[in-house]
Design a protein around this motif. Structure first.
Motif, PDB file in Angstrom:
ATOM      1  N   TRP A   5       0.875  -1.162   0.000  1.00  0.00           N
ATOM      2  CA  TRP A   5       0.000   0.000   0.000  1.00  0.00           C
ATOM      3  C   TRP A   5       0.914   1.214   0.000  1.00  0.00           C
ATOM      4  O   TRP A   5       1.960   1.221   0.662  1.00  0.00           O
ATOM      5  CB  TRP A   5      -0.880   0.027   1.243  1.00  0.00           C
ATOM      6  CG  TRP A   5      -1.972  -1.000   1.280  1.00  0.00           C
ATOM      7  CD1 TRP A   5      -2.117  -2.088   0.474  1.00  0.00           C
ATOM      8  CD2 TRP A   5      -3.068  -1.017   2.181  1.00  0.00           C
ATOM      9  NE1 TRP A   5      -3.233  -2.793   0.831  1.00  0.00           N
ATOM     10  CE2 TRP A   5      -3.849  -2.148   1.884  1.00  0.00           C
ATOM     11  CE3 TRP A   5      -3.474  -0.194   3.221  1.00  0.00           C
ATOM     12  CZ2 TRP A   5      -5.007  -2.467   2.572  1.00  0.00           C
ATOM     13  CZ3 TRP A   5      -4.623  -0.513   3.911  1.00  0.00           C
ATOM     14  CH2 TRP A   5      -5.387  -1.634   3.584  1.00  0.00           C
ATOM     15  N   ASN A   6       0.539   2.230  -0.712  1.00  0.00           N
ATOM     16  CA  ASN A   6       1.375   3.422  -0.818  1.00  0.00           C
ATOM     17  C   ASN A   6       0.673   4.629  -0.221  1.00  0.00           C
ATOM     18  O   ASN A   6      -0.543   4.772  -0.349  1.00  0.00           O
ATOM     19  CB  ASN A   6       1.715   3.707  -2.286  1.00  0.00           C
ATOM     20  CG  ASN A   6       2.541   2.592  -2.890  1.00  0.00           C
ATOM     21  OD1 ASN A   6       3.596   2.267  -2.377  1.00  0.00           O
ATOM     22  ND2 ASN A   6       2.046   1.995  -3.952  1.00  0.00           N
ATOM     23  N   VAL A   7       1.463   5.472   0.411  1.00  0.00           N
ATOM     24  CA  VAL A   7       0.959   6.742   0.937  1.00  0.00           C
ATOM     25  C   VAL A   7       1.780   7.858   0.307  1.00  0.00           C
ATOM     26  O   VAL A   7       3.009   7.832   0.360  1.00  0.00           O
ATOM     27  CB  VAL A   7       1.073   6.823   2.474  1.00  0.00           C
ATOM     28  CG1 VAL A   7       0.629   8.196   2.970  1.00  0.00           C
ATOM     29  CG2 VAL A   7       0.241   5.730   3.136  1.00  0.00           C
ATOM     30  N   ALA A  28      -2.624  13.626   2.605  1.00  0.00           N
ATOM     31  CA  ALA A  28      -2.070  12.274   2.526  1.00  0.00           C
ATOM     32  C   ALA A  28      -3.071  11.377   1.804  1.00  0.00           C
ATOM     33  O   ALA A  28      -4.256  11.383   2.129  1.00  0.00           O
ATOM     34  CB  ALA A  28      -1.788  11.734   3.922  1.00  0.00           C
ATOM     35  N   VAL A  29      -2.591  10.638   0.826  1.00  0.00           N
ATOM     36  CA  VAL A  29      -3.448   9.732   0.063  1.00  0.00           C
ATOM     37  C   VAL A  29      -2.895   8.317   0.182  1.00  0.00           C
ATOM     38  O   VAL A  29      -1.759   8.055  -0.211  1.00  0.00           O
ATOM     39  CB  VAL A  29      -3.524  10.138  -1.425  1.00  0.00           C
ATOM     40  CG1 VAL A  29      -4.436   9.181  -2.189  1.00  0.00           C
ATOM     41  CG2 VAL A  29      -3.995  11.574  -1.576  1.00  0.00           C
ATOM     42  N   LEU A  30      -3.713   7.425   0.740  1.00  0.00           N
ATOM     43  CA  LEU A  30      -3.383   6.005   0.824  1.00  0.00           C
ATOM     44  C   LEU A  30      -3.999   5.317  -0.384  1.00  0.00           C
ATOM     45  O   LEU A  30      -5.187   5.499  -0.666  1.00  0.00           O
ATOM     46  CB  LEU A  30      -3.959   5.395   2.106  1.00  0.00           C
ATOM     47  CG  LEU A  30      -3.964   3.870   2.188  1.00  0.00           C
ATOM     48  CD1 LEU A  30      -2.548   3.340   2.325  1.00  0.00           C
ATOM     49  CD2 LEU A  30      -4.825   3.394   3.330  1.00  0.00           C
ATOM     50  N   THR A  31      -3.195   4.541  -1.103  1.00  0.00           N
ATOM     51  CA  THR A  31      -3.699   3.738  -2.212  1.00  0.00           C
ATOM     52  C   THR A  31      -3.391   2.281  -1.901  1.00  0.00           C
ATOM     53  O   THR A  31      -2.229   1.920  -1.678  1.00  0.00           O
ATOM     54  CB  THR A  31      -3.035   4.145  -3.543  1.00  0.00           C
ATOM     55  OG1 THR A  31      -3.222   5.547  -3.748  1.00  0.00           O
ATOM     56  CG2 THR A  31      -3.643   3.380  -4.704  1.00  0.00           C
ATOM     57  N   GLY A  35      -6.302  -0.727  -5.396  1.00  0.00           N
ATOM     58  CA  GLY A  35      -6.584   0.550  -6.050  1.00  0.00           C
ATOM     59  C   GLY A  35      -7.536   1.466  -5.306  1.00  0.00           C
ATOM     60  O   GLY A  35      -7.839   2.553  -5.780  1.00  0.00           O
ATOM     61  N   ALA A  36      -8.009   1.040  -4.142  1.00  0.00           N
ATOM     62  CA  ALA A  36      -8.879   1.901  -3.340  1.00  0.00           C
ATOM     63  C   ALA A  36      -8.044   3.028  -2.737  1.00  0.00           C
ATOM     64  O   ALA A  36      -6.844   2.856  -2.476  1.00  0.00           O
ATOM     65  CB  ALA A  36      -9.549   1.100  -2.228  1.00  0.00           C
ATOM     66  N   THR A  37      -8.660   4.179  -2.539  1.00  0.00           N
ATOM     67  CA  THR A  37      -7.934   5.306  -1.950  1.00  0.00           C
ATOM     68  C   THR A  37      -8.665   5.832  -0.721  1.00  0.00           C
ATOM     69  O   THR A  37      -9.876   5.698  -0.593  1.00  0.00           O
ATOM     70  CB  THR A  37      -7.757   6.467  -2.948  1.00  0.00           C
ATOM     71  OG1 THR A  37      -9.039   6.934  -3.365  1.00  0.00           O
ATOM     72  CG2 THR A  37      -6.943   6.045  -4.148  1.00  0.00           C
ATOM     73  N   LEU A  38      -7.887   6.422   0.156  1.00  0.00           N
ATOM     74  CA  LEU A  38      -8.402   7.059   1.369  1.00  0.00           C
ATOM     75  C   LEU A  38      -7.551   8.298   1.598  1.00  0.00           C
ATOM     76  O   LEU A  38      -6.339   8.267   1.376  1.00  0.00           O
ATOM     77  CB  LEU A  38      -8.285   6.087   2.546  1.00  0.00           C
ATOM     78  CG  LEU A  38      -9.079   6.370   3.805  1.00  0.00           C
ATOM     79  CD1 LEU A  38     -10.580   6.414   3.521  1.00  0.00           C
ATOM     80  CD2 LEU A  38      -8.797   5.310   4.851  1.00  0.00           C
ATOM     81  N   ASN A  39      -8.177   9.393   2.017  1.00  0.00           N
ATOM     82  CA  ASN A  39      -7.500  10.675   2.170  1.00  0.00           C
ATOM     83  C   ASN A  39      -7.430  11.107   3.622  1.00  0.00           C
ATOM     84  O   ASN A  39      -8.353  10.852   4.397  1.00  0.00           O
ATOM     85  CB  ASN A  39      -8.253  11.763   1.399  1.00  0.00           C
ATOM     86  CG  ASN A  39      -8.285  11.490  -0.080  1.00  0.00           C
ATOM     87  OD1 ASN A  39      -7.298  11.691  -0.757  1.00  0.00           O
ATOM     88  ND2 ASN A  39      -9.416  11.007  -0.571  1.00  0.00           N
TER      89      ASN A  39
END
Length: 93
Positions: A5-7, A28-31, A35-39
């Motif tokens: 997972w990338n931030v 900050a964006v977690l992917t 492919g789901a994202t969270l901010n």
């Protein structure tokens, strides 16, 4: 098999957001691997009487954005478990 997972953290200073206030903001964006994202969002405001050390504002805004992101991830996880268990689940911080 490990998943990654990338931030990514983007930092913005007051002059980039057209503000007269000495403020640094962070996004900050977690992917996830799927492919789901969270901010997450953070903000740091420098006291006008303090020295202007950009790195300190960036560190604080980034830390707050990561904390916000972590809280949102816990809420999302809690919601997912609640949907499976059919009752409200609250995960401790």
């Amino acid at each position: 098999m490990a998943r990654s997972w990338n931030v990514e953290i983007q930092l913005f200073s007051a002059d980039e957001v057209r503000s007269d206030e000495p403020v640094t903001t962070a996004h900050a964006v977690l992917t996830t691997a799927a492919g789901a994202t969270l901010n997450g969002y953070g903000r740091a405001r420098r006291n006008p009487e303090d020295q202007d050390i950009e790195e300190i504002g960036e560190e604080l805004a980034a830390a707050r954005a990561l904390r916000d992101l972590a809280d949102r991830l816990l809420r999302a996880t809690s919601d997912d478990i609640s949907a499976i268990e059919h009752h409200r689940v609250v995960l401790p911080r």
